[in-house]
Design a protein around this motif. Sequence first.
Motif, PDB file in Angstrom:
ATOM      1  N   PHE A  51      68.322  75.593  53.579  1.00  0.00           N
ATOM      2  CA  PHE A  51      67.849  76.712  52.769  1.00  0.00           C
ATOM      3  C   PHE A  51      66.585  76.321  51.994  1.00  0.00           C
ATOM      4  N   VAL A  52      66.540  75.082  51.523  1.00  0.00           N
ATOM      5  CA  VAL A  52      65.376  74.618  50.759  1.00  0.00           C
ATOM      6  C   VAL A  52      64.113  74.708  51.616  1.00  0.00           C
ATOM      7  N   GLU A  53      64.199  74.302  52.861  1.00  0.00           N
ATOM      8  CA  GLU A  53      63.022  74.370  53.744  1.00  0.00           C
ATOM      9  C   GLU A  53      62.567  75.804  53.951  1.00  0.00           C
ATOM     10  N   ILE A  54      63.505  76.719  54.130  1.00  0.00           N
ATOM     11  CA  ILE A  54      63.161  78.134  54.289  1.00  0.00           C
ATOM     12  C   ILE A  54      62.517  78.652  53.005  1.00  0.00           C
ATOM     13  N   ALA A  55      63.094  78.291  51.862  1.00  0.00           N
ATOM     14  CA  ALA A  55      62.562  78.733  50.571  1.00  0.00           C
ATOM     15  C   ALA A  55      61.145  78.213  50.360  1.00  0.00           C
ATOM     16  N   ARG A  56      60.905  76.958  50.699  1.00  0.00           N
ATOM     17  CA  ARG A  56      59.555  76.396  50.540  1.00  0.00           C
ATOM     18  C   ARG A  56      58.535  77.171  51.377  1.00  0.00           C
TER      19      ARG A  56
END
Length: 73
Positions: A51-56
């Motif tokens: 999720f962090v990668e998508i958010a970034r």
Amino acid sequence: QKPELLIERLVKASSNEGDVVLDPFAGVGTCPAVCARLRRHFIAFEQDASFVEIARRRVREAADALAWRLLDV
């Protein structure tokens, strides 16, 4: 999941440009992306690395779109 328009309405109603918005459960970054687009700073937490990668990516895209809009002014 929360629609961006709902988050935008909440962010606009509860903050001003330059303010800091806290999102303790960022998920895929809807709130941080909206904040970037609306010129708010944000602090976001998410423990799922995917999720962090998508958010970034979403925040980068929102910031890039804002930069291009500012150049058109």
